[in-house]
Enzyme design. Structure first.
Site, PDB file in Angstrom:
ATOM      1  N   GLU A  26      -9.400  12.701   8.059  1.00 21.23           N
ATOM      2  CA  GLU A  26      -9.295  13.984   7.363  1.00 21.23           C
ATOM      3  C   GLU A  26     -10.648  14.699   7.333  1.00 21.23           C
ATOM      4  O   GLU A  26     -10.726  15.907   7.550  1.00 21.23           O
ATOM      5  CB  GLU A  26      -8.807  13.768   5.936  1.00 21.23           C
ATOM      6  CG  GLU A  26      -7.390  13.239   5.834  1.00 21.23           C
ATOM      7  CD  GLU A  26      -7.108  12.764   4.426  1.00 21.23           C
ATOM      8  OE1 GLU A  26      -6.652  13.575   3.610  1.00 21.23           O
ATOM      9  OE2 GLU A  26      -7.365  11.570   4.123  1.00 21.23           O
ATOM     10  N   THR A  36      -8.768  -5.620   4.762  1.00 18.69           N
ATOM     11  CA  THR A  36      -8.722  -4.726   3.608  1.00 18.69           C
ATOM     12  C   THR A  36      -9.755  -5.258   2.613  1.00 18.69           C
ATOM     13  O   THR A  36      -9.673  -6.407   2.203  1.00 18.69           O
ATOM     14  CB  THR A  36      -7.317  -4.735   2.951  1.00 18.69           C
ATOM     15  OG1 THR A  36      -6.337  -4.431   3.942  1.00 18.69           O
ATOM     16  CG2 THR A  36      -7.238  -3.726   1.812  1.00 18.69           C
ATOM     17  N   GLU A  53      -9.253   3.908  -1.693  1.00 13.35           N
ATOM     18  CA  GLU A  53      -8.062   3.766  -2.533  1.00 13.35           C
ATOM     19  C   GLU A  53      -8.406   3.044  -3.831  1.00 13.35           C
ATOM     20  O   GLU A  53      -9.440   2.380  -3.940  1.00 13.35           O
ATOM     21  CB  GLU A  53      -6.987   2.951  -1.785  1.00 13.35           C
ATOM     22  CG  GLU A  53      -6.709   3.490  -0.380  1.00 13.35           C
ATOM     23  CD  GLU A  53      -5.436   2.938   0.236  1.00 13.35           C
ATOM     24  OE1 GLU A  53      -4.616   2.349  -0.493  1.00 13.35           O
ATOM     25  OE2 GLU A  53      -5.274   3.122   1.467  1.00 13.35           O
ATOM     26  N   ASP A 106       0.852  -1.186   0.000  1.00  9.67           N
ATOM     27  CA  ASP A 106       0.000   0.000   0.000  1.00  9.67           C
ATOM     28  C   ASP A 106       0.891   1.240   0.000  1.00  9.67           C
ATOM     29  O   ASP A 106       1.879   1.301   0.732  1.00  9.67           O
ATOM     30  CB  ASP A 106      -0.905  -0.008   1.236  1.00  9.67           C
ATOM     31  CG  ASP A 106      -2.023   1.027   1.138  1.00  9.67           C
ATOM     32  OD1 ASP A 106      -2.389   1.415   0.015  1.00  9.67           O
ATOM     33  OD2 ASP A 106      -2.520   1.448   2.201  1.00  9.67           O
ATOM     34  N   HIS A 110      -3.645  14.010   0.861  1.00  9.89           N
ATOM     35  CA  HIS A 110      -3.772  13.108   2.006  1.00  9.89           C
ATOM     36  C   HIS A 110      -2.527  13.161   2.888  1.00  9.89           C
ATOM     37  O   HIS A 110      -2.624  13.290   4.117  1.00  9.89           O
ATOM     38  CB  HIS A 110      -4.014  11.680   1.525  1.00  9.89           C
ATOM     39  CG  HIS A 110      -3.954  10.651   2.619  1.00  9.89           C
ATOM     40  ND1 HIS A 110      -4.949  10.530   3.581  1.00  9.89           N
ATOM     41  CD2 HIS A 110      -3.016   9.722   2.936  1.00  9.89           C
ATOM     42  CE1 HIS A 110      -4.623   9.559   4.426  1.00  9.89           C
ATOM     43  NE2 HIS A 110      -3.462   9.052   4.062  1.00  9.89           N
ATOM     44  N   LYS A 133      -3.592  -1.664  10.527  1.00 13.12           N
ATOM     45  CA  LYS A 133      -4.071  -1.808   9.151  1.00 13.12           C
ATOM     46  C   LYS A 133      -4.354  -3.257   8.764  1.00 13.12           C
ATOM     47  O   LYS A 133      -5.100  -3.502   7.819  1.00 13.12           O
ATOM     48  CB  LYS A 133      -2.993  -1.294   8.192  1.00 13.12           C
ATOM     49  CG  LYS A 133      -2.577   0.132   8.422  1.00 13.12           C
ATOM     50  CD  LYS A 133      -3.397   1.046   7.579  1.00 13.12           C
ATOM     51  CE  LYS A 133      -2.826   2.450   7.546  1.00 13.12           C
ATOM     52  NZ  LYS A 133      -3.659   3.299   6.696  1.00 13.12           N
TER      53      LYS A 133
HETATM   54 MN    MN Z   1      -3.884   2.869   2.999  1.00  9.94          MN
END
Ligand code: MN
Length: 399
Positions: free
Chosen positions: A345, A245, A189, A114, A121, A241
């Site tokens: 964000e 995914t 993404e 990734d 960003h 993370k």
């Molecule tokens: Mn990512």
């Protein structure tokens, strides 16, 4: 391009110019490969196609491994079968309504990486995580920063996402706590799926991008910001993370996106191995919905580093590619607030919560929340094509 004889509703994600590949099954039958057209899936295992045996499998990997010439040949044949009415009698019986099928993870994920390619960003995250310091690290405009992720937890769209547990600091506490993440987030993404492998010890030039990359999927890189913030120095993302995914079930062929190419301006000019050829930026507009409410429209065309540069960088040290490798762009954020690709964000780490139509507000995801990412691009003739969606609903932490 002539019109398909197969019905395609107006504004469908899947006009004949798209023909994305997926793996599907029907009750009592084995999974196999199909392409989406209108509201149907075309069962490729039943057609007179080159490499036909590759389509009677539960994975795109065998077909993807054959390389660009094979992908082109099959795509040309499929276009012919769906547009020349002479083929209608033999092909139509193999169009199955998509409401009657189950979609599967379309490929076996080999390695997963990734990136961090959106300047907007990276700048936003720098301001939030490292206030008072330069937003972009000194290397950011010289190389596409990335990390290697966990391929085994890449899941198909619709798979429930169990809230992860982990270690984090609460407020100004002097010692960390362990428990369910309180800052569960998304990252919208674009993902690139490798078909043609490369040998270890060799590098793939940026100019060979279309020889190696089979197609494009939508990716939601679910992220636990509290776990991430505590663990990430100095080695980068790990357990914040790796728990899940999500990827979309349809792999849009690169050949369907040639008209969407853009060449972003880069200053300073990157080193020669990152500068060869024309860039493979893509003008794709993404949409993020939280419980059905549109919260952001990130523009992928605004991303600084492009997928061909990422491929060249990822192999510049001689690391090999494998069929089924997935690499994702990093969170896509545009310059406007309503173009940001993550909640950290969109809510500025909770300081500016999002107001939802049901009267509730969100800083981060609550149990039961559903996030859906979709996207679209234009074909050469102006037709809109879509990527389907990747969706997931948060379930409570395992206690
Ligand atoms: Mn990512």
């Amino acid at each position: 391009m002539t019109h398909p004889w197969a019905p395609v509703p107006g504004n469908s994600d899947f006009p004949v110019q798209n023909l994305p590949y997926g793996v599907f099954s029907q009750p009592g039958k084995d999974p196999r490969v199909g392409v989406a057209i209108g509201d149907a899936v075309l069962d490729l295992s039943q057609l007179d196609l080159p490499y036909r045996a590759d389509f009677a499998t539960a994975s795109l990997n065998p077909f993807m491994s054959r390389g660009h010439q094979a992908w082109r040949a099959v795509r040309a044949r499929l276009t012919e079968l769906l547009t020349d009415p002479i083929h209608r009698p033999s092909v139509q019986p193999h169009l199955i309504p998509r409401s009657d099928i189950t979609l599967h993870l379309p490929f076996q994920v080999a390695d997963y990486a990734d990136f961090y390619a959106s300047e907007h960003h990276a700048t936003n995250l720098g301001k939030i995580f490292r206030p008072g310091q330069p937003s972009l690290p000194p290397n950011w405009k010289h190389l596409p920063i990335g990390y290697h992720g966990r391929a085994g937890t890449v899941v198909k769209s619709g798979t429930p996402v169990v809230r992860p547990k982990g270690q984090y600091m609460v407020g100004d506490a002097s010692a960390p706590a362990f428990g369910p993440s309180r800052r569960l987030d998304i990252e919208a993404e674009i993902g690139f799926v490798v078909g043609t492998p490369s040998a270890q010890g060799t590098s793939v030039p940026a100019t060979a991008f279309a020889d190696h990359v089979f197609g494009v999927v939508l990716v939601n890189d679910w992220s636990a910001r509290d776990i991430q913030a505590w663990e990430y120095t100095p080695l980068g993302p790990f357990l914040g993370k790796s728990f899940a995914t999500s990827v979309s079930p349809w792999v849009v062929p690169l050949d369907a996106l040639s008209a969407a190419r853009v060449h972003p301006h880069q200053d300073p000019a990157p080193l020669p191995y990152l500068s060869k050829g024309q860039r493979w930026g893509l003008d794709i507009t993404m949409e993020i919905r939280l419980n059905g409410h549109l919260v952001s429209t990130p523009p992928f065309g605004s991303v600084y580093w492009t997928a061909d540069q990422q491929l060249a960088h990822m192999t510049s040290n001689g690391a090999s590619l494998r069929t089924g490798d997935l690499y994702a762009s990093g969170t896509v954020s545009g310059p406007r607030r309503d173009q940001r690709g993550s909640l950290i964000e969109l809510t500025w780490n909770g300081a500016e919560p999002l107001e939802l139509p049901d009267g509730s507000s969100r800083s981060y995801l609550m149990d039961g929340d559903t996030v859906t990412i979709s996207a679209s691009a234009r074909c050469a003739d102006g037709t809109r094509l879509g990527f389907g969606e990747t969706t997931g609903t948060i379930g409570p932490a395992d206690v």
